[in-house]
Design a protein around this motif. Structure first.
Motif, PDB file in Angstrom:
ATOM      1  N   PRO A  24       0.833  -1.204   0.000  1.00 18.03           N
ATOM      2  CA  PRO A  24       0.000   0.000   0.000  1.00 18.03           C
ATOM      3  C   PRO A  24       0.865   1.249   0.000  1.00 18.03           C
ATOM      4  O   PRO A  24       2.048   1.207   0.343  1.00 18.03           O
ATOM      5  N   LEU A  25       0.287   2.349  -0.382  1.00 22.17           N
ATOM      6  CA  LEU A  25       1.008   3.613  -0.398  1.00 22.17           C
ATOM      7  C   LEU A  25       0.925   4.242   0.982  1.00 22.17           C
ATOM      8  O   LEU A  25      -0.114   4.767   1.387  1.00 22.17           O
ATOM      9  N   LEU A  26       2.010   4.167   1.727  1.00 26.76           N
ATOM     10  CA  LEU A  26       2.082   4.766   3.054  1.00 26.76           C
ATOM     11  C   LEU A  26       2.614   6.183   2.914  1.00 26.76           C
ATOM     12  O   LEU A  26       3.702   6.387   2.383  1.00 26.76           O
ATOM     13  N   VAL A  27       1.868   7.148   3.403  1.00 26.99           N
ATOM     14  CA  VAL A  27       2.254   8.539   3.179  1.00 26.99           C
ATOM     15  C   VAL A  27       3.291   8.981   4.207  1.00 26.99           C
ATOM     16  O   VAL A  27       3.135   8.729   5.409  1.00 26.99           O
ATOM     17  N   PRO A  28       4.356   9.650   3.763  1.00 26.52           N
ATOM     18  CA  PRO A  28       5.277  10.267   4.722  1.00 26.52           C
ATOM     19  C   PRO A  28       4.519  11.352   5.501  1.00 26.52           C
ATOM     20  O   PRO A  28       3.827  12.179   4.913  1.00 26.52           O
ATOM     21  N   HIS A  29       4.653  11.331   6.826  1.00 29.94           N
ATOM     22  CA  HIS A  29       3.902  12.297   7.616  1.00 29.94           C
ATOM     23  C   HIS A  29       4.520  12.492   8.990  1.00 29.94           C
ATOM     24  O   HIS A  29       5.345  11.699   9.454  1.00 29.94           O
ATOM     25  N   ARG A  30       4.083  13.550   9.625  1.00 33.12           N
ATOM     26  CA  ARG A  30       4.457  13.865  11.011  1.00 33.12           C
ATOM     27  C   ARG A  30       3.176  14.034  11.807  1.00 33.12           C
ATOM     28  O   ARG A  30       2.288  14.790  11.406  1.00 33.12           O
ATOM     29  N   ALA A  31       3.078  13.320  12.923  1.00 31.62           N
ATOM     30  CA  ALA A  31       1.875  13.369  13.757  1.00 31.62           C
ATOM     31  C   ALA A  31       2.279  13.643  15.202  1.00 31.62           C
ATOM     32  O   ALA A  31       3.248  13.071  15.708  1.00 31.62           O
ATOM     33  N   VAL A  32       1.525  14.514  15.849  1.00 27.85           N
ATOM     34  CA  VAL A  32       1.774  14.869  17.246  1.00 27.85           C
ATOM     35  C   VAL A  32       0.532  14.485  18.057  1.00 27.85           C
ATOM     36  O   VAL A  32      -0.593  14.819  17.672  1.00 27.85           O
ATOM     37  N   TYR A  33       0.754  13.784  19.173  1.00 28.73           N
ATOM     38  CA  TYR A  33      -0.340  13.320  20.018  1.00 28.73           C
ATOM     39  C   TYR A  33      -0.147  13.847  21.441  1.00 28.73           C
ATOM     40  O   TYR A  33       0.955  13.754  21.996  1.00 28.73           O
TER      41      TYR A  33
END
Length: 275
Positions: A24-33
């Motif tokens: 699958p196409l996994l998107v490069p990303h930044r996530a803050v929780y």
């Protein structure tokens, strides 16, 4: 230190997996929780918890995948308070057969532990070479690494598989064991308009997700109880983004709410796959 495994720390048997499904196409990303205490028993001694987790995913099938995250919590008990800070960087080969990891754990800003090493999938085992805290060579049960398992998990969810058992090596703790995991995937659904995480990631508003629950078992532990070491649950999007996290360690659990999200620029390097 608390164990932390995100959705990207799931896996299964490697044999033939490269041709078993289309990646699958996994998107490069930044996530803050933002992290808060969900519940705590009297035995835990915890009276309060707050923190933040920052997670970055980048790479592709040709160049490999890099994950960095920082997991900071302030834990209060009846008579003390401490700050724990886990900083991890991993690299996984695009074919899913190699893995490098570095984890530094701090307590009240003082270095408590550093684990550094690499692992390689062999035909019938997993070879692990640890460089720090001391040189050590290990031969473990064959397993996969985090990103490869995330791909498999999305594939199974797309095919409607709702329950399966896998194994995991992610280099956490002392990097000396493979975890068995059981994964439960719920029905794909759309987020309601009042979903509290969507203001942080409006681009996900139209994307459906699967609710996922995972239990982690220590394969080398034989205490007769058959209880998991811990559990996680989250919402999984088909592009690999996860949110609405719950991490349950038995005596206490914490929630992670997505408060900031951004896409990272994908690599523009040429990707020539073998035919």
């Amino acid at each position: 230190m608390f164990k932390l495994r995100l959705v990207t720390t799931l896996l299964a048997s490697v044999a033939g997996l490269g041709s078993a499904f289309a990646a699958p196409l996994l998107v490069p990303h930044r996530a803050v929780y933002d992290l808060v205490l969900d519940q705590a028993t009297d035995r835990s001694g915890i009276t309060g918890l707050q923190g933040r987790m920052v997670y970055e995913f980048n790479g592709n099938e040709c160049e490999g995948y890099t994950v960095t995250f920082r997991f900071v919590t302030q834990i209060a008990t009846n008579d003390s308070s401490r700050v724990t800070d886990q900083q991890t960087t991993t690299f996984e080969g695009g074919d899913g057969n190699s893995f490098r990891f570095v984890t530094k754990s701090f307590v009240d800003q003082a270095l408590d532990k550093e684990i550094r090493g690499e692992a390689k999938v062999e035909p019938d085992k997993l070879d692990v070479e640890i460089q720090q805290p001391s040189a050590q060579s290990l031969s473990l049960a064959k397993s996969q690494f985090p990103t490869r398992h995330l791909m498999e998990m999305i594939d199974k969810a797309e095919k409607g598989e709702t329950f399966y058992e896998t194994s995991l090596f992610d280099g956490s703790d002392d990097a000396d064991k493979v975890m068995t995991t059981t994964v439960v995937v719920g029905k794909k659904t759309a987020a309601p308009s009042d979903d509290p995480e969507l203001p942080a990631a409006p681009g996900l508003a139209k994307d459906q997700y699967w609710p996922v629950e995972i239990a982690y078992f220590d394969t080398g532990k034989n205490d007769g109880e058959g209880l998991p070491e811990y559990r996680t649950s989250f919402k999984l999007h088909e592009n690999g983004v996860t949110r609405d996290l719950v991490m349950d360690y038995g005596d206490f659990s914490m929630k992670g709410k997505l408060v900031n999200f951004s896409l990272l620029k994908p690599s523009t390097a040429a990707c020539d796959k073998p035919k």
